[in-house]
Design a protein around this motif. Structure first.
Motif, mmCIF file in Angstrom:
data_model
loop_
_atom_site.group_PDB
_atom_site.id
_atom_site.type_symbol
_atom_site.label_atom_id
_atom_site.label_comp_id
_atom_site.label_asym_id
_atom_site.label_seq_id
_atom_site.Cartn_x
_atom_site.Cartn_y
_atom_site.Cartn_z
ATOM 1 N N ASP A 191 0.942 -1.247 -0.212
ATOM 2 C CA ASP A 191 0.133 -0.044 -0.056
ATOM 3 C C ASP A 191 0.815 1.199 0.023
ATOM 4 N N ARG A 192 1.906 1.175 0.640
ATOM 5 C CA ARG A 192 2.771 2.344 0.918
ATOM 6 C C ARG A 192 3.555 2.686 -0.192
ATOM 7 N N VAL A 193 4.258 1.948 -0.833
ATOM 8 C CA VAL A 193 4.851 2.010 -2.226
ATOM 9 C C VAL A 193 4.145 1.991 -3.584
ATOM 10 N N GLY A 194 3.168 1.546 -3.464
ATOM 11 C CA GLY A 194 2.304 1.251 -4.677
ATOM 12 C C GLY A 194 2.309 -0.332 -4.845
ATOM 13 N N ALA A 195 1.156 -0.824 -5.223
ATOM 14 C CA ALA A 195 1.104 -2.275 -5.508
ATOM 15 C C ALA A 195 1.842 -2.568 -6.621
ATOM 16 N N SER A 196 1.948 -1.934 -7.714
ATOM 17 C CA SER A 196 2.646 -2.293 -8.943
ATOM 18 C C SER A 196 3.969 -2.280 -8.676
ATOM 19 N N ARG A 197 4.694 -1.385 -7.897
ATOM 20 C CA ARG A 197 6.302 -1.263 -7.539
ATOM 21 C C ARG A 197 6.368 -2.381 -6.624
ATOM 22 N N ALA A 198 5.878 -2.573 -5.618
ATOM 23 C CA ALA A 198 6.101 -3.726 -4.831
ATOM 24 C C ALA A 198 6.145 -4.894 -5.566
ATOM 25 N N PHE A 199 5.236 -5.383 -6.509
ATOM 26 C CA PHE A 199 5.079 -6.382 -7.040
ATOM 27 C C PHE A 199 6.349 -6.743 -8.187
ATOM 28 N N GLY A 200 6.718 -5.594 -8.694
ATOM 29 C CA GLY A 200 7.896 -5.706 -9.435
ATOM 30 C C GLY A 200 9.205 -6.115 -8.959
ATOM 31 N N VAL A 201 9.296 -5.305 -7.340
ATOM 32 C CA VAL A 201 10.637 -5.676 -6.854
ATOM 33 C C VAL A 201 10.343 -7.127 -6.440
ATOM 34 N N GLY A 202 9.359 -7.584 -5.965
ATOM 35 C CA GLY A 202 9.187 -8.993 -5.390
ATOM 36 C C GLY A 202 9.643 -10.058 -6.527
ATOM 37 N N THR A 203 8.983 -9.502 -7.519
ATOM 38 C CA THR A 203 9.271 -10.646 -8.824
ATOM 39 C C THR A 203 10.714 -10.818 -9.358
ATOM 40 N N ALA A 204 11.428 -9.544 -9.122
ATOM 41 C CA ALA A 204 12.880 -9.588 -9.696
ATOM 42 C C ALA A 204 13.545 -10.346 -8.529
ATOM 43 N N ILE A 205 13.438 -10.088 -7.141
ATOM 44 C CA ILE A 205 13.837 -10.908 -6.176
ATOM 45 C C ILE A 205 13.688 -12.508 -6.230
ATOM 46 N N PHE A 206 12.417 -12.633 -6.370
ATOM 47 C CA PHE A 206 11.876 -14.103 -6.534
ATOM 48 C C PHE A 206 12.742 -14.661 -7.614
ATOM 49 N N THR A 207 12.799 -14.091 -9.074
ATOM 50 C CA THR A 207 13.531 -14.834 -9.873
ATOM 51 C C THR A 207 14.857 -15.097 -9.579
ATOM 52 N N PHE A 208 15.812 -14.208 -9.134
ATOM 53 C CA PHE A 208 17.267 -14.185 -8.782
ATOM 54 C C PHE A 208 17.179 -15.384 -7.634
ATOM 55 N N ALA A 209 16.244 -15.279 -6.652
ATOM 56 C CA ALA A 209 16.625 -16.376 -5.453
ATOM 57 C C ALA A 209 16.250 -17.851 -6.108
ATOM 58 N N SER A 210 15.593 -17.896 -7.191
ATOM 59 C CA SER A 210 15.021 -19.109 -7.836
ATOM 60 C C SER A 210 16.340 -19.666 -8.433
ATOM 61 N N ALA A 211 17.095 -18.836 -9.110
ATOM 62 C CA ALA A 211 18.306 -19.186 -9.916
ATOM 63 C C ALA A 211 19.431 -19.638 -8.679
ATOM 64 N N ALA A 212 19.524 -18.647 -7.463
ATOM 65 C CA ALA A 212 20.300 -19.152 -6.367
ATOM 66 C C ALA A 212 19.971 -20.497 -6.000
ATOM 67 N N CYS A 213 18.505 -20.781 -5.839
ATOM 68 C CA CYS A 213 18.316 -22.225 -5.465
ATOM 69 C C CYS A 213 18.854 -23.434 -6.376
ATOM 70 N N GLY A 214 18.785 -23.033 -7.895
ATOM 71 C CA GLY A 214 19.357 -23.925 -8.705
ATOM 72 C C GLY A 214 20.790 -24.111 -8.407
ATOM 73 N N LEU A 215 21.500 -23.257 -8.359
ATOM 74 C CA LEU A 215 22.857 -23.227 -8.095
ATOM 75 C C LEU A 215 23.556 -23.605 -6.709
ATOM 76 N N ALA A 216 22.604 -23.904 -5.863
ATOM 77 C CA ALA A 216 23.053 -24.084 -4.394
ATOM 78 C C ALA A 216 24.057 -25.392 -4.123
ATOM 79 N N PRO A 217 25.276 -25.179 -3.684
ATOM 80 C CA PRO A 217 25.996 -26.348 -3.659
ATOM 81 C C PRO A 217 25.824 -27.171 -2.568
#
Length: 436
Positions: free
Chosen positions: A75-101
């Motif tokens: 609500d504070r930063v705007g739903a579209s902005r929050a959604f974009g940041v969350g999606t970007a981090i989720f995508t990065f974290a998914s790649a990190a899961c796949g690369l986890a040693p």
């Protein structure tokens, strides 16, 4: 007072819905895929049952805890902005899961993935709430939003089985990357959401994380110290929320009988479902000796029917009111789980899991629509965060409890008891609802 809806309405509701649809699809895509891959992860990384529980619960704990403040952040930063940041981090974290040693690195990446998912979920639902001010249109839009998650869950078991059997378990995380990129591309074309100056509540967020983490440690490890820490943190959380000027979980929200009963129902239904799925995933491998692909096929009928049940739920709610699908869903799930007590082969289990998925699909859309209709539009992100935080907490604790007690038979009995409680709570809901 200017609200989110009157300040800047969405110019293209269908585009907003498409963006939210992709986001919820992304969040659910690897949940079922990962469940069928758990035995393979354990073999490669040397994880015990407790380690496998933490792969699931690391995600669910961060998801549940951060959802509480993620709604206010949306609500504070705007739903579209929050959604974009969350999606970007989720995508990065998914790649990190796949690369986890190793197991520790995978659990750490899952924590990050869960935190990102917490930002995405309430903001995606708030986008839908803002784009469809009409109650009837909003109910249909929310049903379609839940279909996005249902389709991902339906694809998950087979995708997880195929990917694990051919490319290895790491590929189940890498598949999130192109979906995440596609979501960001669509989001770039959607209108910006307006912002509401809502303060955050860091002390409440910290006590919530400590309480949930300590409780999960206590259940998995059987530690009395952890249980004590969870109790102290939970009391501190309630005290903080009752005294701060702008709590992330206003206790006044639960004055509403509808909201209070809805979060109880969400908790127990998720606990029954996710606890059972975790135990069955290990049962298929350890007892029935199924491959990841075969295990995925057993889950497929259950997950495939969820999307259909979402649409049935919306139709029933429109005709008879949302209390009907919310009450009927747990009954269908519970009867099917009772039948599973005598099932011993994969084909029979696959058939009996169909009504389990159908019953779950009946509950979630109507439950979400009820809570969204009970709050004002400018509190949509907060309300969505609370509801889904409680639901995910139910799933996290169920994985911990069901994994600790062991055995499919015990898990089924516990799940049935939970579903009976959900049915009783649903019958206490009002027959008709007003919309905010």
């Amino acid at each position: 007072m200017t609200t989110l809806l009157t300040a800047r309405p969405a110019a293209n509701p269908k585009l907003v819905l498409a963006t939210a649809f992709l986001g919820i699809f992304l969040l659910n895509l690897d949940s079922m895929a990962m469940n069928v891959a758990l035995p393979g992860i354990g073999r490669e990384l040397g994880g015990s049952t407790a380690g496998l529980q933490w792969i699931v619960d690391a995600y669910l704990l961060m998801f549940a805890a951060l959802l509480l403040s993620a709604g206010a952040l949306s609500d504070r930063v705007g739903a579209s902005r929050a959604f974009g940041v969350g999606t970007a981090i989720f995508t990065f974290a998914s790649a990190a899961c796949g690369l986890a040693p190793g197991l520790a690195e995978l659990i750490g990446a899952r924590l990050l993935q869960g935190g990102a998912a917490a930002i995405m979920l309430p903001s995606s639902l708030a986008l839908v709430r803002q784009a469809f001010p009409d109650a009837a249109e909003r109910a249909r839009a929310i049903a379609l939003w839940t279909v996005g998650g249902a389709l991902a869950i339906a694809c998950g078991p087979v995708a997880g089985g195929v990917l694990t059997g051919t490319l290895g378990w790491r590929s189940i995380f890498f598949i999130n990357v192109p979906v995440g990129i596609a979501t960001l591309v669509v989001l770039a074309r959607a209108p910006r959401s307006p912002q509401v100056p809502r303060p955050l509540d860091p002390l409440g967020q910290i006590t919530a994380i400590v309480a949930l983490a300590a409780l999960t440690f206590g259940v998995i490890g059987g530690s009395l110290v952890a249980f004590g820490a969870a109790l102290v943190a939970a009391i501190a959380f309630v005290v903080v929320e009752s005294r701060v000027a702008a709590p992330m979980v206003p206790l006044s929200l639960f004055v509403s009988r509808t909201v209070s009963l809805s979060v109880v129902i969400g908790f127990v239904v998720n606990a029954a479902f996710y606890g059972l799925v975790f135990v069955l995933s290990l049962f298929f491998h350890d007892v029935l000796g199924l491959s990841p692909m075969a295990a995925g096929l057993v889950f497929l009928p259950m997950t495939a029917v969820i999307a259909f049940a979402n649409l049935v739920s919306a139709r029933l709610a429109a005709r008879f009111g949302p209390r009907v699908p919310i009450a009927v869903g747990p009954v269908i799930c519970g009867l099917a789980m009772v039948s599973l007590l005598w099932a011993g082969t994969a084909p029979v289990i696959a058939v009996l899991l169909v009504p389990v998925g159908f019953g779950l699909g009946m509950v979630v859309p109507s439950l979400t629509a009820v809570v969204m209709g009970e709050v004002a539009a400018d509190r949509a992100g907060m309300a969505a965060g609370v509801l889904n935080s409680v639901r995910q907490t139910g799933g996290a604790l169920a994985v911990a409890v069901f994994g600790a007690v062991g055995g499919v038979q015990v898990a089924l009995v516990v799940a049935v008891v939970l579903l009976v409680a959900a049915t009783v709570a649903a019958l206490l809901l009002p027959r008709r609802f007003t919309t905010a």
